[in-house]
Write an enzyme that holds these catalytic residues in place. Sequence first.
Site, mmCIF file in Angstrom:
data_model
loop_
_atom_site.group_PDB
_atom_site.id
_atom_site.type_symbol
_atom_site.label_atom_id
_atom_site.label_comp_id
_atom_site.label_asym_id
_atom_site.label_seq_id
_atom_site.Cartn_x
_atom_site.Cartn_y
_atom_site.Cartn_z
ATOM 1 N N GLU A 167 -6.389 4.100 -5.610
ATOM 2 C CA GLU A 167 -7.589 4.514 -4.876
ATOM 3 C C GLU A 167 -7.807 5.952 -5.316
ATOM 4 O O GLU A 167 -7.077 6.855 -4.900
ATOM 5 C CB GLU A 167 -7.371 4.432 -3.363
ATOM 6 C CG GLU A 167 -8.694 4.661 -2.625
ATOM 7 C CD GLU A 167 -8.545 5.139 -1.181
ATOM 8 O OE1 GLU A 167 -9.475 4.911 -0.401
ATOM 9 O OE2 GLU A 167 -7.526 5.753 -0.833
ATOM 10 N N HIS B 92 -11.024 -2.184 3.994
ATOM 11 C CA HIS B 92 -10.799 -1.784 5.389
ATOM 12 C C HIS B 92 -11.448 -0.449 5.747
ATOM 13 O O HIS B 92 -11.347 -0.015 6.888
ATOM 14 C CB HIS B 92 -9.292 -1.720 5.639
ATOM 15 C CG HIS B 92 -8.640 -0.637 4.825
ATOM 16 N ND1 HIS B 92 -8.549 -0.702 3.448
ATOM 17 C CD2 HIS B 92 -8.117 0.547 5.172
ATOM 18 C CE1 HIS B 92 -7.986 0.396 3.002
ATOM 19 N NE2 HIS B 92 -7.708 1.179 4.023
ATOM 20 N N ASP B 93 -12.056 0.221 4.764
ATOM 21 C CA ASP B 93 -12.744 1.490 5.045
ATOM 22 C C ASP B 93 -14.261 1.333 4.988
ATOM 23 O O ASP B 93 -14.990 2.308 5.181
ATOM 24 C CB ASP B 93 -12.352 2.558 4.005
ATOM 25 C CG ASP B 93 -10.883 2.934 4.087
ATOM 26 O OD1 ASP B 93 -10.315 2.884 5.193
ATOM 27 O OD2 ASP B 93 -10.309 3.281 3.037
ATOM 28 N N ASP C 24 -2.760 4.761 -2.348
ATOM 29 C CA ASP C 24 -3.729 5.350 -1.429
ATOM 30 C C ASP C 24 -4.086 6.796 -1.784
ATOM 31 O O ASP C 24 -3.194 7.608 -2.081
ATOM 32 C CB ASP C 24 -3.078 5.315 -0.032
ATOM 33 C CG ASP C 24 -3.989 5.790 1.071
ATOM 34 O OD1 ASP C 24 -4.921 5.048 1.407
ATOM 35 O OD2 ASP C 24 -3.764 6.890 1.601
ATOM 36 N N ASP D 211 0.862 -1.184 0.000
ATOM 37 C CA ASP D 211 0.000 0.000 0.000
ATOM 38 C C ASP D 211 0.897 1.232 0.000
ATOM 39 O O ASP D 211 1.728 1.399 0.897
ATOM 40 C CB ASP D 211 -0.857 -0.046 1.283
ATOM 41 C CG ASP D 211 -2.229 0.530 1.083
ATOM 42 O OD1 ASP D 211 -2.316 1.635 0.542
ATOM 43 O OD2 ASP D 211 -3.217 -0.120 1.495
HETATM 44 C C1 GLC Z 1 -7.372 5.840 2.304
HETATM 45 C C2 GLC Z 1 -7.248 4.595 3.149
HETATM 46 C C3 GLC Z 1 -7.765 4.899 4.527
HETATM 47 C C4 GLC Z 1 -6.913 5.989 5.119
HETATM 48 C C5 GLC Z 1 -6.858 7.214 4.213
HETATM 49 C C6 GLC Z 1 -5.746 8.131 4.605
HETATM 50 O O1 GLC Z 1 -8.671 6.210 2.083
HETATM 51 O O2 GLC Z 1 -7.910 3.536 2.537
HETATM 52 O O3 GLC Z 1 -7.781 3.779 5.355
HETATM 53 O O4 GLC Z 1 -7.431 6.371 6.364
HETATM 54 O O5 GLC Z 1 -6.620 6.885 2.870
HETATM 55 O O6 GLC Z 1 -4.512 7.558 4.297
#
Ligand code: GLC
Length: 574
Positions: free
Chosen positions: A271, A344-345, A214, A112
């Site tokens: 993402e 995980h979110d 991310d 990640d």
């Molecule tokens: C992304 C991750 C999340 C994190 C955020 C800040 O959305 O998936 O878990 O809190 O970025 O890094």
Amino acid sequence: MENGIKERNSNGLMEKRNWWKEDVVYQIYPKSFYDSDNDGGGDIKGVTQKLPYLEELGITLLWICPIFTSPMVDNGYDISDYQGIQPEFGSMADFEELLEEAKKRNISIILDLVVNHSSDEHGWFKQALRDSESKYRDYYIFKEGKDGNPPNNWRSIFGGSVWEQVPAEDNLYYFHTFDKRQPDLNWENSALREEIYAMINWWLEKGIAGFRIDSITFIKKDQDYGDVPADGADGLASVKHKGRNRPGIADFLAELNQKTFNKYPCVSVGEAPGVTYDEYDKYIGEGGYFNMIFDFHYADIDVENGSEWFRKTDWKPKQLKELIFESQNAIQKVGWGANFLENHDQPRSISKYIRDAAYQNEIGAKALGTLFFFLRGTPYIYQGQEIGMKNFKRDTITDFNDVSSLDNYPRAMLEGFTAEESLAFVNQRSRDNGRTPFQWDATKNAGFNEGTEPWLKLVGDHEEVNAADQVNDPDSIFSFYKEMIQIRNHSPFKDTLIYGAFRPLETPDDVIGYGRIGDEVIQILVNMSNKETAVEKVSGAILLNNYETIEQSGTQSLLKPYQAIVIRKDEENV
Ligand code: GLC
């Protein structure tokens, strides 16, 4: 990177073959997967020990959430050393062992990449604070306040201003899109960018298969840093208006790709929230910034705005269907998708998408599995999804760990909801729901470890929902997932299910139906309601069914509540 050959499928589309299109991904949240040293938190050795389980399931690629050195404010999404391993997860030697052991089982690993921000404990940030003359000051975003207030009225994703005052200096603030302990890196600075690229390439040289990247659409901010009209009771306006997918980001993303991913036979999964379908071409088209990106348009169907859980919607299966079709059609035009139900979110999918609690069981879990798994794109399974793990119910806000839960609770109250209502929103949507310890068996702590209190409370239903019970049960959710992987990756229908075109089917509102068209024609039908629903008579061989039979009635077939089937059409019936 252009290592594929082109093939024409029966739909006339040119489909390029790439190894990452054939992968089945499994996402691991390492803190919650398996605690091999019984200290209360999962670790890298825990992942290595559980490789046989993952191999049995049939997955081929692991995405591991951040394991880098971190104060763990956002559980690793706050990195203080990009080339170090967080000691609670283990050592670099443990990681190398995992890489090697996984490889023996034909499982590759992606990590990640969190480069929109670092931790406030990163050496760069510490030097930036310490010395205003340091080159590192420009690695972050510092601005003067306005009349005793922060530089503007943007709200961070986790609540409150995006600006935090620098302790030792009057009227100076630094910028954070997320928590105040996650200061944003200044991508406008080319020296910073080069350091990031060198770090990425260092990991790729180590033999990882690529990265999930991310929050990458936040790296460009409007340089005017201007105020925007308030959009909440706190008088602030979401950072998304001026700091997400903004003009100028193209230059950063193209350079990132060209100086890193494009030089390696690796896979990149962005993402990338906030990207509209008409921009997908730039992101995932031929020569795009990434190989695939996650599309959140339907993941957030239950809330109006992904990060504000108190703005709930009353969605219907028909809307979900339309959103899925729109997404698949848009992606199919330009590139490849990354399909997921959970991460995980997100809350657990059975709790979110199965609206009748009576079907939040193996029927519901298998229906959702079928719905997403055969869509065109690479499927991502989140740990615990394959055994049907569900949301928890917490009675007090102090039971939550997730920073965004702790933020949403007071914000919901500020918007006028009672404490009870606010807690209910947080329970439904908390990111902790997907982060509870994996339920390996029915023993103490669900077999997550040897008995030390886990870092986060368990869901509490591991006597009914656990992997040990399911692995050898041919009717379990686990076995169903295994079968889906077999059908997609190891059956005569493999080519059609991976490379075939996506085609929406016309069905009643509550039924989501689509076809995959290649040398074969495969149809997927999922009743997303708790009512028996008639569809046009199903003909062909049933490859998968979450009920034992399918009821026929004259010229129609009757789908039971949440019944899901996969059909291979006979040639004459296509
Ligand atoms: C992304 C991750 C999340 C994190 C955020 C800040 O959305 O998936 O878990 O809190 O970025 O890094």
